[in-house]
Design a protein around this motif. Sequence first.
Motif, mmCIF file in Angstrom:
data_model
loop_
_atom_site.group_PDB
_atom_site.id
_atom_site.type_symbol
_atom_site.label_atom_id
_atom_site.label_comp_id
_atom_site.label_asym_id
_atom_site.label_seq_id
_atom_site.Cartn_x
_atom_site.Cartn_y
_atom_site.Cartn_z
ATOM 1 N N GLN A 197 5.234 3.889 81.504
ATOM 2 C CA GLN A 197 4.967 4.182 80.089
ATOM 3 C C GLN A 197 4.210 3.028 79.442
ATOM 4 O O GLN A 197 3.261 3.245 78.693
ATOM 5 N N LEU A 198 4.640 1.811 79.748
ATOM 6 C CA LEU A 198 3.971 0.642 79.177
ATOM 7 C C LEU A 198 2.536 0.554 79.693
ATOM 8 O O LEU A 198 1.601 0.276 78.938
ATOM 9 N N ALA A 199 2.357 0.812 80.984
ATOM 10 C CA ALA A 199 1.019 0.754 81.578
ATOM 11 C C ALA A 199 0.102 1.801 80.941
ATOM 12 O O ALA A 199 -1.075 1.542 80.689
ATOM 13 N N PRO B 115 -2.021 -3.656 72.685
ATOM 14 C CA PRO B 115 -1.238 -3.615 73.929
ATOM 15 C C PRO B 115 -2.001 -4.202 75.121
ATOM 16 O O PRO B 115 -1.396 -4.796 76.018
ATOM 17 N N GLY B 116 -3.328 -4.054 75.120
ATOM 18 C CA GLY B 116 -4.132 -4.542 76.238
ATOM 19 C C GLY B 116 -4.140 -6.051 76.379
ATOM 20 O O GLY B 116 -4.578 -6.584 77.392
ATOM 21 N N ALA B 117 -3.646 -6.749 75.362
ATOM 22 C CA ALA B 117 -3.606 -8.211 75.448
ATOM 23 C C ALA B 117 -2.302 -8.702 76.079
ATOM 24 O O ALA B 117 -2.165 -9.880 76.382
ATOM 25 N N LEU B 118 -1.363 -7.791 76.267
ATOM 26 C CA LEU B 118 -0.063 -8.185 76.815
ATOM 27 C C LEU B 118 0.016 -7.880 78.305
ATOM 28 O O LEU B 118 -0.394 -6.814 78.763
ATOM 29 N N CYS B 119 0.524 -8.843 79.053
ATOM 30 C CA CYS B 119 0.779 -8.627 80.480
ATOM 31 C C CYS B 119 2.235 -8.976 80.744
ATOM 32 O O CYS B 119 2.675 -10.082 80.427
ATOM 33 N N LEU B 120 2.990 -8.024 81.273
ATOM 34 C CA LEU B 120 4.392 -8.283 81.604
ATOM 35 C C LEU B 120 4.477 -8.594 83.098
ATOM 36 O O LEU B 120 3.946 -7.844 83.926
ATOM 37 N N VAL C 260 1.170 -1.364 88.720
ATOM 38 C CA VAL C 260 0.722 -2.733 88.474
ATOM 39 C C VAL C 260 -0.803 -2.826 88.493
ATOM 40 O O VAL C 260 -1.466 -2.052 89.165
ATOM 41 N N SER C 261 -1.322 -3.764 87.727
ATOM 42 C CA SER C 261 -2.770 -3.964 87.720
ATOM 43 C C SER C 261 -3.161 -5.388 88.107
ATOM 44 O O SER C 261 -4.327 -5.702 88.227
ATOM 45 N N VAL C 262 -2.151 -6.252 88.285
ATOM 46 C CA VAL C 262 -2.419 -7.647 88.636
ATOM 47 C C VAL C 262 -1.450 -8.092 89.728
ATOM 48 O O VAL C 262 -0.264 -7.784 89.673
ATOM 49 N N LEU C 263 -1.963 -8.800 90.711
ATOM 50 C CA LEU C 263 -1.106 -9.455 91.698
ATOM 51 C C LEU C 263 -1.112 -10.937 91.405
ATOM 52 O O LEU C 263 -2.175 -11.543 91.281
ATOM 53 N N LYS C 264 0.070 -11.537 91.300
ATOM 54 C CA LYS C 264 0.128 -13.000 91.174
ATOM 55 C C LYS C 264 0.597 -13.564 92.502
ATOM 56 O O LYS C 264 1.759 -13.426 92.870
ATOM 57 N N LEU C 265 -0.342 -14.186 93.182
ATOM 58 C CA LEU C 265 -0.041 -14.742 94.497
ATOM 59 C C LEU C 265 0.873 -15.945 94.345
ATOM 60 O O LEU C 265 0.584 -16.865 93.576
ATOM 61 N N PRO D 13 17.632 0.050 78.568
ATOM 62 C CA PRO D 13 17.000 1.286 78.082
ATOM 63 C C PRO D 13 16.069 1.095 76.884
ATOM 64 O O PRO D 13 15.191 1.910 76.653
ATOM 65 N N GLY D 14 16.251 0.000 76.124
ATOM 66 C CA GLY D 14 15.415 -0.188 74.935
ATOM 67 C C GLY D 14 14.077 -0.853 75.201
ATOM 68 O O GLY D 14 13.288 -1.072 74.263
ATOM 69 N N LEU D 15 13.794 -1.173 76.469
ATOM 70 C CA LEU D 15 12.606 -1.980 76.776
ATOM 71 C C LEU D 15 11.300 -1.444 76.177
ATOM 72 O O LEU D 15 10.568 -2.181 75.505
ATOM 73 N N VAL D 16 11.027 -0.165 76.402
ATOM 74 C CA VAL D 16 9.739 0.381 75.956
ATOM 75 C C VAL D 16 9.654 0.390 74.431
ATOM 76 O O VAL D 16 8.681 -0.113 73.847
ATOM 77 N N ALA D 17 10.703 0.912 73.782
ATOM 78 C CA ALA D 17 10.698 1.004 72.315
ATOM 79 C C ALA D 17 10.582 -0.384 71.683
ATOM 80 O O ALA D 17 9.831 -0.582 70.718
ATOM 81 N N GLU D 18 11.310 -1.345 72.226
ATOM 82 C CA GLU D 18 11.273 -2.695 71.659
ATOM 83 C C GLU D 18 9.902 -3.340 71.842
ATOM 84 O O GLU D 18 9.410 -4.044 70.952
ATOM 85 N N THR D 19 9.283 -3.104 72.990
ATOM 86 C CA THR D 19 7.965 -3.677 73.237
ATOM 87 C C THR D 19 6.936 -3.069 72.285
ATOM 88 O O THR D 19 6.113 -3.785 71.697
ATOM 89 N N VAL D 20 7.006 -1.749 72.112
ATOM 90 C CA VAL D 20 6.095 -1.063 71.182
ATOM 91 C C VAL D 20 6.285 -1.637 69.786
ATOM 92 O O VAL D 20 5.318 -1.952 69.083
ATOM 93 N N ASP D 21 7.542 -1.808 69.396
ATOM 94 C CA ASP D 21 7.870 -2.316 68.068
ATOM 95 C C ASP D 21 7.311 -3.732 67.860
ATOM 96 O O ASP D 21 6.694 -4.027 66.840
ATOM 97 N N VAL D 22 7.518 -4.606 68.858
ATOM 98 C CA VAL D 22 7.027 -5.984 68.751
ATOM 99 C C VAL D 22 5.502 -5.993 68.613
ATOM 100 O O VAL D 22 4.942 -6.713 67.779
ATOM 101 N N LEU D 23 4.830 -5.160 69.417
ATOM 102 C CA LEU D 23 3.365 -5.121 69.354
ATOM 103 C C LEU D 23 2.887 -4.621 68.004
ATOM 104 O O LEU D 23 1.987 -5.199 67.402
ATOM 105 N N GLU D 24 3.526 -3.559 67.520
ATOM 106 C CA GLU D 24 3.085 -2.984 66.239
ATOM 107 C C GLU D 24 3.276 -3.967 65.099
ATOM 108 O O GLU D 24 2.408 -4.120 64.248
ATOM 109 N N ARG D 25 4.419 -4.640 65.093
ATOM 110 C CA ARG D 25 4.678 -5.577 64.000
ATOM 111 C C ARG D 25 3.754 -6.787 64.044
ATOM 112 O O ARG D 25 3.419 -7.367 63.019
#
Length: 283
Positions: free
Chosen positions: A170-172, A145-150, A198-203, A128-140
């Motif tokens: 939400q992340l997208a 955000p546009g430089a990160l691809c999950l 999704v915005s990228v396919l990895k074949l 459940p903490g995925l979005v908040a933690e990702t936002v936090d890591v990016l902010e710190r």
Amino acid sequence: AKAAGGNRFALADAAADARAITRHGLTTALPTALDRGEFFIEYQPLVHLGDGTVHGAEALVRWCHPQHGVLGPDRFIPLAEHTGLIVPLGRWVLEESVRQANFWQERHTDGGPLRINVNLSPTQLHHPGLVAETVDVLERSGLEPGALCLEVTESALIGADDDLLKPLRQLAEMGVDIALDDFGTGYSNLANLRRLPVSVLKLDRSFTQGMQQHPADPVDLKIVEGIVALAHSLDLAVTVEGVETGAQAEQLRRIGCDTAQGWYYARPGAPDRIHSLLLADAV
Ligand code: C2E
Ligand code: CA
Ligand code: CA
Ligand code: CA
């Protein structure tokens, strides 16, 4: 013959026991490994097929085990998933690689945004903490955000309901790219792609392997061509994994794949490697 058969079984049993003991040992050593700083990250460049410049890098975690030496993720990620340690481990990988990406970014402002790709396991998706933690890591870190691809595997999203897709949406919406990893190994319905954020396919590497032959398997070529056309019609970028030869790279470029990753360009390595590749691009 009977005795030999018996020995063979005994040997097989011993090997199975040894594996079980190792697995058990690794599982018990995992939680403290994080505190002891035994994990490290190697980075593998993602390259634009058009001009060969660096597009970004994928973070790939390794464990420097005090007795067993360097272990690849296939040895311990499944254990970490099973025990739940993947959540703090994944958080550490995200934090560390985002920090690293920001460092590169600040030194190569002229090269355009450098992307950092980080793998997410299914357990992390359910956390459940995925979005908040990702936002936090990016902010710190200061990384946009546009430089990160999950990267999320196709199999983790098969049959995914809205609850599972919500954090990814939400992340997208924040601008984080979501890539569908190992694409083509699951049995997802291509039409299903439209409902995934999704915005990228990895074949998957298996496609590139089929192109290794000379001449390349025409059926594999047709399949890749079809996937690329479909992906582009849905506004998805296509990354190919496991490019090992120049001939493969050339073929994939002709077909219209956007970015590539593989030993032909570079094996996963220390962060310095990416740094020098970026310096070379800037020349
Ligand atoms: P993946 O996400 O599909 O990563 C690509 C794998 O292919 C990497 O293996 C990489 O070293 C390997 N590879 C790259 N180029 C080539 C090539 O040209 N030829 C061949 N034969 N192989 C190539 P690696 O590093 O052993 O990672 C294995 C898997 O472990 C990854 O597969 C990913 O699913 C998982 N993994 C790695 N790091 C993390 C992490 O931080 N978190 C999670 N959840 N999973 C991770
Ligand atoms: Ca990946
Ligand atoms: Ca993959
Ligand atoms: Ca894989």
